[in-house]
Design a protein around this motif. Structure first.
Motif, PDB file in Angstrom:
ATOM      1  N   ALA A 166      43.425 -32.015  -5.412  1.00  0.00           N
ATOM      2  CA  ALA A 166      44.693 -31.839  -5.129  1.00  0.00           C
ATOM      3  C   ALA A 166      45.054 -30.389  -4.713  1.00  0.00           C
ATOM      4  CB  ALA A 166      45.697 -32.323  -6.102  1.00  0.00           C
ATOM      5  N   LEU A 167      44.334 -29.351  -5.401  1.00  0.00           N
ATOM      6  CA  LEU A 167      44.462 -27.938  -5.378  1.00  0.00           C
ATOM      7  C   LEU A 167      42.860 -27.302  -5.490  1.00  0.00           C
ATOM      8  CD1 LEU A 167      47.593 -26.877  -7.391  1.00  0.00           C
ATOM      9  CD2 LEU A 167      47.433 -27.264  -4.942  1.00  0.00           C
ATOM     10  N   ARG A 168      42.882 -26.489  -4.719  1.00  0.00           N
ATOM     11  CA  ARG A 168      41.466 -25.605  -4.796  1.00  0.00           C
ATOM     12  C   ARG A 168      41.857 -24.124  -4.800  1.00  0.00           C
ATOM     13  NH1 ARG A 168      36.978 -28.693  -1.838  1.00  0.00           N
ATOM     14  NH2 ARG A 168      38.151 -30.254  -0.909  1.00  0.00           N
ATOM     15  N   ASN A 169      41.022 -23.820  -5.917  1.00  0.00           N
ATOM     16  CA  ASN A 169      41.245 -22.157  -6.173  1.00  0.00           C
ATOM     17  C   ASN A 169      42.230 -21.425  -5.726  1.00  0.00           C
ATOM     18  OD1 ASN A 169      39.433 -20.278  -7.029  1.00  0.00           O
ATOM     19  ND2 ASN A 169      38.684 -19.568  -4.919  1.00  0.00           N
ATOM     20  N   ILE A 170      43.480 -21.979  -6.362  1.00  0.00           N
ATOM     21  CA  ILE A 170      44.665 -21.256  -6.007  1.00  0.00           C
ATOM     22  C   ILE A 170      44.985 -20.043  -6.963  1.00  0.00           C
ATOM     23  CG2 ILE A 170      47.114 -21.344  -6.125  1.00  0.00           C
ATOM     24  CD1 ILE A 170      46.159 -23.270  -4.007  1.00  0.00           C
ATOM     25  N   SER A 171      45.350 -18.822  -6.503  1.00  0.00           N
ATOM     26  CA  SER A 171      45.601 -17.652  -7.559  1.00  0.00           C
ATOM     27  C   SER A 171      46.927 -17.125  -6.783  1.00  0.00           C
ATOM     28  CB  SER A 171      44.502 -16.706  -7.360  1.00  0.00           C
ATOM     29  OG  SER A 171      43.375 -16.897  -8.165  1.00  0.00           O
ATOM     30  N   LEU A 172      47.846 -16.905  -7.830  1.00  0.00           N
ATOM     31  CA  LEU A 172      49.253 -16.476  -7.397  1.00  0.00           C
ATOM     32  C   LEU A 172      49.960 -15.950  -8.792  1.00  0.00           C
ATOM     33  CD1 LEU A 172      51.644 -16.836  -5.005  1.00  0.00           C
ATOM     34  CD2 LEU A 172      52.215 -19.169  -6.351  1.00  0.00           C
ATOM     35  N   LYS A 173      50.632 -15.104  -8.401  1.00  0.00           N
ATOM     36  CA  LYS A 173      51.377 -14.358  -9.530  1.00  0.00           C
ATOM     37  C   LYS A 173      53.001 -14.523  -9.172  1.00  0.00           C
ATOM     38  CE  LYS A 173      48.574 -10.618 -11.114  1.00  0.00           C
ATOM     39  NZ  LYS A 173      47.754  -9.810 -10.441  1.00  0.00           N
TER      40      LYS A 173
END
Ligand SMILES: Nc1ncnc2c1ncn2[C@@H]1O[C@H](COP(=O)(O)OP(=O)(O)OP(=O)(O)O)[C@@H](O)[C@H]1O
Ligand SMILES: [Mg+2]
Length: 250
Positions: free
Chosen positions: A29-36
């Motif tokens: 459903a999500l892959r390797n998400i980075s977010l600030k």
């Protein structure tokens, strides 16, 4: 208005993956998400159906846990938090707004807004005062004794926003909040969210498919995250709803 750069990080997604195991194999459903996500931001998460928007909101809010990676909420990793602590954090710091309002049918508007206060140690009088205060903020004070089926969709969503606000959360997380609303009510709901962000510094995170919502929020949006197949396909940032920059994705 000051620029975003000096603000503290409120929530960080660190290489987050969410995988669902299915009989036919696994779904990412999500892959390797980075977010600030910085304090006071107004973030829009866009993407087609199935791209992972709701999954991302559920992870941000601690409603669900990642398969891989970590989520840091207010400098605290959720990996080490018990379900109980996670639920408490959610209750105190986050307000939710849903596509289908999710009000309780046999409770009045006022009673619905009071629900998140029930676990708190407050007198009934204090609960009513707080709930009425938020109903006033969304311009629903006069209709506080009506039941959900006696309210229009837009009115129900405003009651739902009052409910989300009643614990004075740091963050409002809204999943397709205007999908069931006409343009007039869409504008009203957005005006409330924008006002909360501007005047009260509430961090707002909205998932949507609706380009009209994006257009109406243009003046406050700080990040626009485009998801596709569980990955960030595009990220646009702005310090104050102006001077947009496309962020290169690796
Ligand atoms: N509980 C679950 N079990 C298995 N697969 C799931 C589950 N929840 C979501 N998915 C899958 O994960 C992917 C992302 O779903 P998600 O609900 O996050 O998408 P979305 O962008 O919110 O879509 P929509 O716009 O339709 O609400 C989809 O392929 C979906 O089928
Ligand atoms: Mg969804």
């Amino acid at each position: 208005m000051s620029s975003m750069s000096g603000r503290p990080v409120l929530i960080e997604l660190d290489k987050v993956t969410k995988k669902y195991e299915q009989a036919r194999g696994s779904v990412f459903a999500l892959r390797n998400i980075s977010l600030k996500i910085l304090q006071g931001e107004f973030i829009i998460i866009l993407g087609p159906s199935g791209s992972g928007k709701t999954t991302m909101l559920n992870l941000i809010s601690g409603m669900d846990r990642p398969t891989e990676g970590d989520i840091i909420f207010d400098r605290q990793s959720i990996l080490g938090l018990s379900e109980e602590k996670l639920a408490e954090m959610r209750r105190k710091k986050i307000g939710f707004v849903f596509q289908f309002f999710n009000l309780i049918d046999n409770m009045t508007a006022l009673e619905n807004v009071m629900v998140p206060l029930l676990p708190e140690d407050l007198s009934e009088r204090e609960m009513i005062r707080k709930a009425e205060d938020k109903l006033d903020l969304v311009d629903m004070f006069d209709k506080r004794d009506r039941f959900p089926n006696q309210l229009s969709g837009g009115e129900q969503q405003r009651v739902a926003i009052a409910r989300a606000l009643v614990n004075d959360p740091d963050v409002i997380i809204a999943d397709e909040p205007t999908a069931q609303l006409d343009p007039d009510n869409t504008r009203k709901v957005l005006d409330i969210l924008k006002k909360l962000n501007r005047m009260n510094g509430v961090t707002v995170i909205i998932a949507t498919n609706d380009e009209e919502l994006v257009r109406l929020s243009r003046d406050v949006i700080t990040k626009e995250v485009r998801l596709k197949d569980g990955q960030i396909q595009g990220l646009r940032e702005s310090s104050q709803g102006r001077s947009w920059s496309e962020v290169e994705l690796g």
